[in-house]
Design a protein around this motif. Structure first.
Motif, PDB file in Angstrom:
ATOM      1  N   TYR A  41       0.826  -1.221   0.000  1.00 46.96           N
ATOM      2  CA  TYR A  41       0.000   0.000   0.000  1.00 46.96           C
ATOM      3  C   TYR A  41       0.855   1.264   0.000  1.00 46.96           C
ATOM      4  O   TYR A  41       0.341   2.362   0.143  1.00 46.96           O
ATOM      5  CB  TYR A  41      -0.950  -0.012   1.209  1.00 46.96           C
ATOM      6  CG  TYR A  41      -1.874  -1.210   1.200  1.00 46.96           C
ATOM      7  CD1 TYR A  41      -2.887  -1.306   0.251  1.00 46.96           C
ATOM      8  CD2 TYR A  41      -1.704  -2.249   2.096  1.00 46.96           C
ATOM      9  CE1 TYR A  41      -3.712  -2.413   0.216  1.00 46.96           C
ATOM     10  CE2 TYR A  41      -2.530  -3.364   2.067  1.00 46.96           C
ATOM     11  CZ  TYR A  41      -3.530  -3.445   1.120  1.00 46.96           C
ATOM     12  OH  TYR A  41      -4.346  -4.542   1.068  1.00 46.96           O
ATOM     13  N   MET A 312      -8.629  -1.417   3.351  1.00 45.40           N
ATOM     14  CA  MET A 312      -7.977  -0.694   2.244  1.00 45.40           C
ATOM     15  C   MET A 312      -8.755  -0.905   0.940  1.00 45.40           C
ATOM     16  O   MET A 312      -8.927   0.019   0.158  1.00 45.40           O
ATOM     17  CB  MET A 312      -6.524  -1.168   2.054  1.00 45.40           C
ATOM     18  CG  MET A 312      -5.585  -0.799   3.168  1.00 45.40           C
ATOM     19  SD  MET A 312      -5.358   0.962   3.382  1.00 45.40           S
ATOM     20  CE  MET A 312      -6.062   1.216   4.972  1.00 45.40           C
ATOM     21  N   VAL A 317      -8.057   2.061  -1.582  1.00 41.39           N
ATOM     22  CA  VAL A 317      -6.588   2.209  -1.601  1.00 41.39           C
ATOM     23  C   VAL A 317      -6.051   0.927  -2.210  1.00 41.39           C
ATOM     24  O   VAL A 317      -6.124  -0.138  -1.605  1.00 41.39           O
ATOM     25  CB  VAL A 317      -6.008   2.399  -0.180  1.00 41.39           C
ATOM     26  CG1 VAL A 317      -4.486   2.523  -0.231  1.00 41.39           C
ATOM     27  CG2 VAL A 317      -6.631   3.610   0.488  1.00 41.39           C
TER      28      VAL A 317
END
Ligand SMILES: Cc1cc2nc3c(=O)[nH]c(=O)nc-3n(C[C@H](O)[C@H](O)[C@H](O)COP(=O)(O)OP(=O)(O)OC[C@H]3O[C@@H](n4cnc5c(N)ncnc54)[C@H](O)[C@@H]3O)c2cc1C
Length: 321
Positions: A41, A312, A317
Protein backbone atom coordinates in the motif's frame (compact mmCIF):
# COMPACT_ATOMS: atom_id res chain seq x y z
CA UNK A 1 12.56 11.10 4.98
CA UNK A 2 10.99 12.72 8.02
CA UNK A 3 7.32 12.19 8.88
CA UNK A 4 6.70 15.93 8.77
CA UNK A 5 8.27 16.11 5.31
CA UNK A 6 5.96 13.32 4.12
CA UNK A 7 3.02 15.30 5.49
CA UNK A 8 4.17 18.58 3.95
CA UNK A 9 4.80 17.06 0.50
CA UNK A 10 1.67 14.90 0.26
CA UNK A 11 -0.95 15.87 -2.29
CA UNK A 12 -3.40 13.33 -0.85
CA UNK A 13 -4.07 12.03 2.69
CA UNK A 14 -1.45 9.56 3.87
CA UNK A 15 -2.08 6.17 5.42
CA UNK A 16 0.47 4.75 7.85
CA UNK A 17 0.63 1.62 9.98
CA UNK A 18 1.88 0.45 13.35
CA UNK A 19 3.20 -3.02 14.03
CA UNK A 20 4.57 -4.90 17.03
CA UNK A 21 7.71 -7.10 17.17
CA UNK A 22 7.13 -10.84 17.74
CA UNK A 23 7.21 -12.40 21.19
CA UNK A 24 10.70 -13.36 22.39
CA UNK A 25 11.80 -16.47 20.56
CA UNK A 26 8.82 -16.17 18.21
CA UNK A 27 8.95 -16.73 14.48
CA UNK A 28 9.66 -13.52 12.61
CA UNK A 29 8.25 -14.91 9.34
CA UNK A 30 4.71 -13.88 10.28
CA UNK A 31 5.89 -10.32 10.78
CA UNK A 32 7.82 -10.36 7.50
CA UNK A 33 4.68 -11.47 5.68
CA UNK A 34 2.75 -8.67 7.38
CA UNK A 35 5.33 -6.05 6.36
CA UNK A 36 5.27 -7.46 2.82
CA UNK A 37 1.46 -7.09 2.76
CA UNK A 38 1.55 -3.57 4.20
CA UNK A 39 4.37 -2.44 1.90
CA UNK A 40 2.08 -2.99 -1.10
CA UNK A 41 0.00 0.00 0.00
CA UNK A 42 3.11 2.17 -0.16
CA UNK A 43 2.81 3.65 3.35
CA UNK A 44 5.05 6.68 3.87
CA UNK A 45 6.11 5.25 7.23
CA UNK A 46 5.56 2.29 9.54
CA UNK A 47 5.81 2.56 13.32
CA UNK A 48 7.33 -0.27 15.35
CA UNK A 49 6.45 -0.44 19.03
CA UNK A 50 9.00 -0.84 21.85
CA UNK A 51 8.64 -2.91 24.98
CA UNK A 52 10.39 -2.64 28.31
CA UNK A 53 11.08 -5.53 30.62
CA UNK A 54 8.19 -6.44 32.87
CA UNK A 55 7.56 -8.56 35.90
CA UNK A 56 5.67 -11.78 35.38
CA UNK A 57 4.65 -14.31 38.00
CA UNK A 58 4.70 -17.98 36.98
CA UNK A 59 3.76 -21.13 38.82
CA UNK A 60 6.58 -23.70 39.00
CA UNK A 61 5.84 -27.45 38.57
CA UNK A 62 6.18 -27.65 42.37
CA UNK A 63 3.36 -25.14 42.78
CA UNK A 64 5.53 -22.25 43.97
CA UNK A 65 5.04 -18.80 42.50
CA UNK A 66 8.14 -17.55 40.74
CA UNK A 67 8.80 -13.88 39.93
CA UNK A 68 10.59 -13.33 36.63
CA UNK A 69 11.69 -10.18 34.85
CA UNK A 70 11.34 -10.54 31.13
CA UNK A 71 11.42 -8.36 28.06
CA UNK A 72 8.70 -10.11 26.11
CA UNK A 73 9.18 -8.40 22.77
CA UNK A 74 12.72 -7.42 21.88
CA UNK A 75 13.58 -6.73 18.24
CA UNK A 76 12.41 -3.17 17.54
CA UNK A 77 15.80 -2.19 16.13
CA UNK A 78 16.06 -5.23 13.82
CA UNK A 79 12.54 -4.76 12.49
CA UNK A 80 13.29 -1.08 11.82
CA UNK A 81 16.47 -1.97 9.93
CA UNK A 82 14.48 -4.35 7.76
CA UNK A 83 11.67 -1.94 6.98
CA UNK A 84 14.03 0.91 6.25
CA UNK A 85 16.64 -0.93 4.21
CA UNK A 86 14.79 -3.83 2.59
CA UNK A 87 11.44 -2.18 1.89
CA UNK A 88 12.69 1.41 1.69
CA UNK A 89 9.83 2.59 3.85
CA UNK A 90 10.58 5.04 6.64
CA UNK A 91 10.64 3.18 9.94
CA UNK A 92 9.47 4.97 13.08
CA UNK A 93 10.76 3.12 16.14
CA UNK A 94 9.09 3.91 19.44
CA UNK A 95 11.41 4.91 22.25
CA UNK A 96 10.46 4.66 25.92
CA UNK A 97 11.43 6.42 29.12
CA UNK A 98 10.49 3.56 31.41
CA UNK A 99 12.75 0.54 31.40
CA UNK A 100 15.68 2.30 29.74
CA UNK A 101 18.36 4.59 31.12
CA UNK A 102 19.14 7.79 29.21
CA UNK A 103 22.53 6.26 28.41
CA UNK A 104 20.86 3.19 26.81
CA UNK A 105 18.54 5.51 24.91
CA UNK A 106 21.49 7.47 23.55
CA UNK A 107 23.13 4.24 22.35
CA UNK A 108 19.86 3.19 20.70
CA UNK A 109 19.59 6.57 18.96
CA UNK A 110 23.18 6.21 17.69
CA UNK A 111 22.27 2.79 16.21
CA UNK A 112 19.22 4.33 14.53
CA UNK A 113 21.30 7.19 13.14
CA UNK A 114 23.76 4.71 11.60
CA UNK A 115 20.84 2.83 10.03
CA UNK A 116 19.66 6.03 8.34
CA UNK A 117 16.45 6.22 10.38
CA UNK A 118 15.09 9.76 10.49
CA UNK A 119 12.11 9.41 12.84
CA UNK A 120 11.29 8.29 16.36
CA UNK A 121 8.12 8.32 18.44
CA UNK A 122 8.91 9.21 22.06
CA UNK A 123 6.58 7.82 24.74
CA UNK A 124 6.90 7.29 28.46
CA UNK A 125 5.73 3.67 28.65
CA UNK A 126 3.50 2.22 31.34
CA UNK A 127 4.33 0.83 34.75
CA UNK A 128 5.26 -2.79 34.07
CA UNK A 129 5.70 -3.70 37.71
CA UNK A 130 9.47 -3.64 37.27
CA UNK A 131 11.79 -0.73 37.80
CA UNK A 132 15.29 -1.40 36.65
CA UNK A 133 17.72 -0.18 39.30
CA UNK A 134 19.83 2.64 37.91
CA UNK A 135 23.51 1.85 37.96
CA UNK A 136 25.85 4.45 39.37
CA UNK A 137 26.32 7.36 37.00
CA UNK A 138 23.26 6.53 34.92
CA UNK A 139 20.12 8.64 34.64
CA UNK A 140 16.49 8.18 33.57
CA UNK A 141 13.81 10.14 31.75
CA UNK A 142 10.67 10.62 33.85
CA UNK A 143 8.14 11.91 31.33
CA UNK A 144 7.99 11.82 27.56
CA UNK A 145 8.89 15.54 27.45
CA UNK A 146 12.24 14.68 29.11
CA UNK A 147 12.90 12.04 26.46
CA UNK A 148 11.99 14.50 23.70
CA UNK A 149 14.42 17.00 25.26
CA UNK A 150 17.18 14.37 25.21
CA UNK A 151 16.61 13.67 21.51
CA UNK A 152 16.42 17.40 20.71
CA UNK A 153 19.72 17.94 22.51
CA UNK A 154 21.31 15.18 20.43
CA UNK A 155 19.90 16.88 17.34
CA UNK A 156 22.00 19.87 18.42
CA UNK A 157 25.09 17.72 18.88
CA UNK A 158 24.75 17.62 22.68
CA UNK A 159 25.35 14.06 23.85
CA UNK A 160 25.17 12.97 27.49
CA UNK A 161 28.93 13.05 27.81
CA UNK A 162 29.98 16.67 27.79
CA UNK A 163 32.83 18.03 25.72
CA UNK A 164 33.00 15.37 23.00
CA UNK A 165 35.39 16.57 20.32
CA UNK A 166 33.64 15.63 17.12
CA UNK A 167 30.05 14.92 18.17
CA UNK A 168 27.84 14.84 15.08
CA UNK A 169 24.34 16.25 15.58
CA UNK A 170 21.57 13.80 14.78
CA UNK A 171 18.50 14.92 12.87
CA UNK A 172 15.56 12.95 14.22
CA UNK A 173 12.00 14.04 13.61
CA UNK A 174 10.24 13.34 16.91
CA UNK A 175 6.58 12.36 17.28
CA UNK A 176 4.71 11.99 20.58
CA UNK A 177 1.46 10.46 21.81
CA UNK A 178 -1.80 12.33 22.47
CA UNK A 179 -5.03 11.15 24.09
CA UNK A 180 -8.35 12.45 22.73
CA UNK A 181 -10.11 10.80 25.68
CA UNK A 182 -7.40 11.99 28.12
CA UNK A 183 -4.48 9.97 29.43
CA UNK A 184 -5.71 7.82 32.29
CA UNK A 185 -3.41 9.43 34.86
CA UNK A 186 -4.18 13.03 33.93
CA UNK A 187 -6.69 14.79 36.20
CA UNK A 188 -8.43 16.34 33.19
CA UNK A 189 -8.07 16.89 29.46
CA UNK A 190 -6.87 20.48 29.90
CA UNK A 191 -3.86 19.45 31.99
CA UNK A 192 -3.15 16.50 29.68
CA UNK A 193 -3.09 18.88 26.70
CA UNK A 194 -0.68 21.06 28.67
CA UNK A 195 1.67 18.03 28.77
CA UNK A 196 1.41 17.72 24.99
CA UNK A 197 2.27 21.40 24.69
CA UNK A 198 5.33 20.76 26.85
CA UNK A 199 6.38 17.89 24.58
CA UNK A 200 6.07 20.16 21.55
CA UNK A 201 8.03 22.90 23.33
CA UNK A 202 10.75 20.30 23.98
CA UNK A 203 10.98 19.57 20.24
CA UNK A 204 8.18 17.21 19.18
CA UNK A 205 7.09 17.91 15.62
CA UNK A 206 3.89 15.90 15.41
CA UNK A 207 1.39 14.02 17.57
CA UNK A 208 -0.18 10.60 16.95
CA UNK A 209 -3.33 9.96 18.92
CA UNK A 210 -4.33 7.00 20.98
CA UNK A 211 -7.03 4.93 19.22
CA UNK A 212 -10.58 6.25 19.42
CA UNK A 213 -13.84 4.84 18.10
CA UNK A 214 -15.89 8.02 18.05
CA UNK A 215 -14.49 10.77 15.82
CA UNK A 216 -16.07 13.44 17.99
CA UNK A 217 -13.34 12.78 20.56
CA UNK A 218 -10.68 13.52 17.93
CA UNK A 219 -12.30 16.66 16.53
CA UNK A 220 -12.83 18.08 20.02
CA UNK A 221 -9.24 17.19 20.97
CA UNK A 222 -7.74 18.90 17.92
CA UNK A 223 -9.86 21.98 18.61
CA UNK A 224 -8.69 22.13 22.24
CA UNK A 225 -5.05 21.55 21.26
CA UNK A 226 -5.25 24.39 18.72
CA UNK A 227 -6.85 26.67 21.32
CA UNK A 228 -3.97 25.78 23.65
CA UNK A 229 -1.52 26.92 20.96
CA UNK A 230 -0.39 23.50 19.70
CA UNK A 231 0.14 23.92 15.96
CA UNK A 232 1.89 20.68 14.93
CA UNK A 233 0.03 17.98 12.92
CA UNK A 234 -2.17 15.70 15.05
CA UNK A 235 -2.45 12.35 13.26
CA UNK A 236 -5.55 10.31 14.19
CA UNK A 237 -4.85 6.72 15.26
CA UNK A 238 -7.50 4.09 14.45
CA UNK A 239 -7.93 0.44 15.28
CA UNK A 240 -10.21 -2.11 13.66
CA UNK A 241 -12.10 -4.32 16.10
CA UNK A 242 -11.81 -7.95 14.99
CA UNK A 243 -12.61 -9.98 18.10
CA UNK A 244 -15.39 -10.05 20.67
CA UNK A 245 -13.02 -9.95 23.68
CA UNK A 246 -11.70 -6.56 22.50
CA UNK A 247 -14.93 -5.03 23.83
CA UNK A 248 -13.43 -5.46 27.30
CA UNK A 249 -9.68 -5.66 26.53
CA UNK A 250 -9.46 -2.36 24.69
CA UNK A 251 -11.15 -0.21 27.35
CA UNK A 252 -9.19 -2.01 30.07
CA UNK A 253 -5.80 -1.62 28.42
CA UNK A 254 -6.16 1.70 26.63
CA UNK A 255 -8.74 3.59 28.69
CA UNK A 256 -10.89 4.42 25.67
CA UNK A 257 -14.62 4.08 25.19
CA UNK A 258 -16.31 1.81 22.65
CA UNK A 259 -19.56 3.47 21.55
CA UNK A 260 -22.75 1.56 22.38
CA UNK A 261 -23.73 1.18 18.71
CA UNK A 262 -20.43 -0.56 17.88
CA UNK A 263 -20.37 -2.64 21.07
CA UNK A 264 -23.96 -3.81 20.47
CA UNK A 265 -23.24 -4.76 16.86
CA UNK A 266 -20.12 -6.74 17.84
CA UNK A 267 -21.97 -8.44 20.69
CA UNK A 268 -24.80 -9.49 18.36
CA UNK A 269 -22.54 -10.67 15.51
CA UNK A 270 -21.47 -14.25 14.89
CA UNK A 271 -17.71 -14.81 15.41
CA UNK A 272 -17.09 -14.87 11.66
CA UNK A 273 -19.00 -11.58 11.19
CA UNK A 274 -17.06 -9.48 13.74
CA UNK A 275 -14.23 -8.60 11.36
CA UNK A 276 -16.79 -7.15 8.92
CA UNK A 277 -18.52 -5.15 11.66
CA UNK A 278 -15.15 -3.73 12.77
CA UNK A 279 -14.05 -2.91 9.24
CA UNK A 280 -17.35 -1.16 8.41
CA UNK A 281 -17.03 0.97 11.57
CA UNK A 282 -13.39 1.87 10.81
CA UNK A 283 -14.40 2.65 7.20
CA UNK A 284 -17.02 5.16 8.36
CA UNK A 285 -14.53 6.71 10.78
CA UNK A 286 -11.80 6.96 8.13
CA UNK A 287 -14.12 8.41 5.50
CA UNK A 288 -15.36 11.08 7.88
CA UNK A 289 -11.81 11.98 8.93
CA UNK A 290 -10.72 12.22 5.30
CA UNK A 291 -13.81 14.28 4.39
CA UNK A 292 -12.92 16.67 7.21
CA UNK A 293 -9.42 17.09 5.74
CA UNK A 294 -7.07 15.20 8.09
CA UNK A 295 -3.58 15.05 6.57
CA UNK A 296 -3.03 11.43 7.49
CA UNK A 297 -4.57 8.40 9.22
CA UNK A 298 -2.51 5.95 11.28
CA UNK A 299 -3.74 2.37 11.74
CA UNK A 300 -2.84 0.21 14.71
CA UNK A 301 -2.37 -3.01 12.70
CA UNK A 302 -0.12 -4.77 15.23
CA UNK A 303 0.14 -8.41 14.04
CA UNK A 304 -2.21 -9.37 11.22
CA UNK A 305 -3.19 -7.75 7.96
CA UNK A 306 -6.64 -9.31 7.36
CA UNK A 307 -8.66 -6.39 8.66
CA UNK A 308 -6.46 -3.72 7.12
CA UNK A 309 -6.51 -5.42 3.69
CA UNK A 310 -10.30 -5.48 3.70
CA UNK A 311 -10.44 -1.89 4.89
CA UNK A 312 -7.98 -0.69 2.24
CA UNK A 313 -9.97 -2.38 -0.50
CA UNK A 314 -13.19 -0.74 0.71
CA UNK A 315 -11.43 2.62 0.92
CA UNK A 316 -10.25 2.15 -2.63
CA UNK A 317 -6.59 2.21 -1.60
CA UNK A 318 -5.13 -0.17 -4.14
CA UNK A 319 -2.06 -2.31 -3.95
CA UNK A 320 0.88 -0.48 -5.50
CA UNK A 321 -0.73 2.97 -5.12
C1 LIG B 1 0.81 6.76 19.60
C2 LIG B 1 1.20 5.97 20.83
C3 LIG B 1 2.20 5.00 20.74
C4 LIG B 1 2.58 4.26 21.88
N1 LIG B 1 3.57 3.31 21.75
C5 LIG B 1 3.97 2.60 22.84
C6 LIG B 1 5.03 1.65 22.75
O1 LIG B 1 5.61 1.40 21.68
N2 LIG B 1 5.38 0.99 23.88
C7 LIG B 1 4.78 1.21 25.10
O2 LIG B 1 5.16 0.59 26.10
N3 LIG B 1 3.76 2.12 25.21
C8 LIG B 1 3.35 2.82 24.11
N4 LIG B 1 2.33 3.74 24.22
C9 LIG B 1 1.64 3.88 25.51
C10 LIG B 1 2.28 4.96 26.41
O3 LIG B 1 3.59 4.57 26.78
C11 LIG B 1 1.41 5.11 27.66
O4 LIG B 1 0.14 5.59 27.32
C12 LIG B 1 2.01 5.93 28.80
O5 LIG B 1 1.20 5.73 29.96
C13 LIG B 1 2.04 7.44 28.54
O6 LIG B 1 2.94 7.76 27.59
P1 LIG B 1 3.11 9.30 27.10
O7 LIG B 1 4.28 9.36 26.23
O8 LIG B 1 1.83 9.83 26.61
O9 LIG B 1 3.48 9.97 28.54
P2 LIG B 1 3.66 11.44 29.01
O10 LIG B 1 3.51 12.44 27.94
O11 LIG B 1 4.93 11.47 29.81
O12 LIG B 1 2.41 11.61 30.00
C14 LIG B 1 2.14 10.63 30.98
C15 LIG B 1 1.19 11.22 32.02
O13 LIG B 1 1.87 12.18 32.81
C16 LIG B 1 1.31 13.48 32.65
N5 LIG B 1 2.46 14.37 32.50
C17 LIG B 1 3.24 14.53 31.41
N6 LIG B 1 4.24 15.39 31.67
C18 LIG B 1 4.10 15.74 32.98
C19 LIG B 1 4.85 16.57 33.86
N7 LIG B 1 5.95 17.22 33.44
N8 LIG B 1 4.42 16.69 35.15
C20 LIG B 1 3.32 16.04 35.58
N9 LIG B 1 2.56 15.24 34.78
C21 LIG B 1 2.97 15.08 33.50
C22 LIG B 1 0.44 13.41 31.41
O14 LIG B 1 -0.68 14.27 31.45
C23 LIG B 1 -0.02 11.95 31.43
O15 LIG B 1 -1.08 11.79 32.31
C24 LIG B 1 1.93 4.49 23.12
C25 LIG B 1 0.93 5.46 23.20
C26 LIG B 1 0.56 6.20 22.07
C27 LIG B 1 -0.53 7.23 22.18
Amino acid sequence: MKVIEHLAKADHPLISFEIIPPLRGGDVRGLLALIEDLSQYKPPFIDITSHAAEVIYEETPQGAIQRRVKRKRPGTLGVCALIQNKYHIDAVPHILCRGFSREETEDFLIELKYLGIDNVLAVRGDDSGYQKPLQHGRSANGYACDLVAQISAMNQGKYLEQGLLDAEPSSFCVGVGGYPEKHFEAPNLVSDIRSVKEKVASGAEYVVTQMFFDNRHYFRYVEQCREAGITVPIIPGLKVITRRNQLSNIPRNFYVEIPAALADEVAAARDDEILHVGVEWALQQTQELLDRGVPSVHFYVMQTANAIKLLMSKLGVGVGV
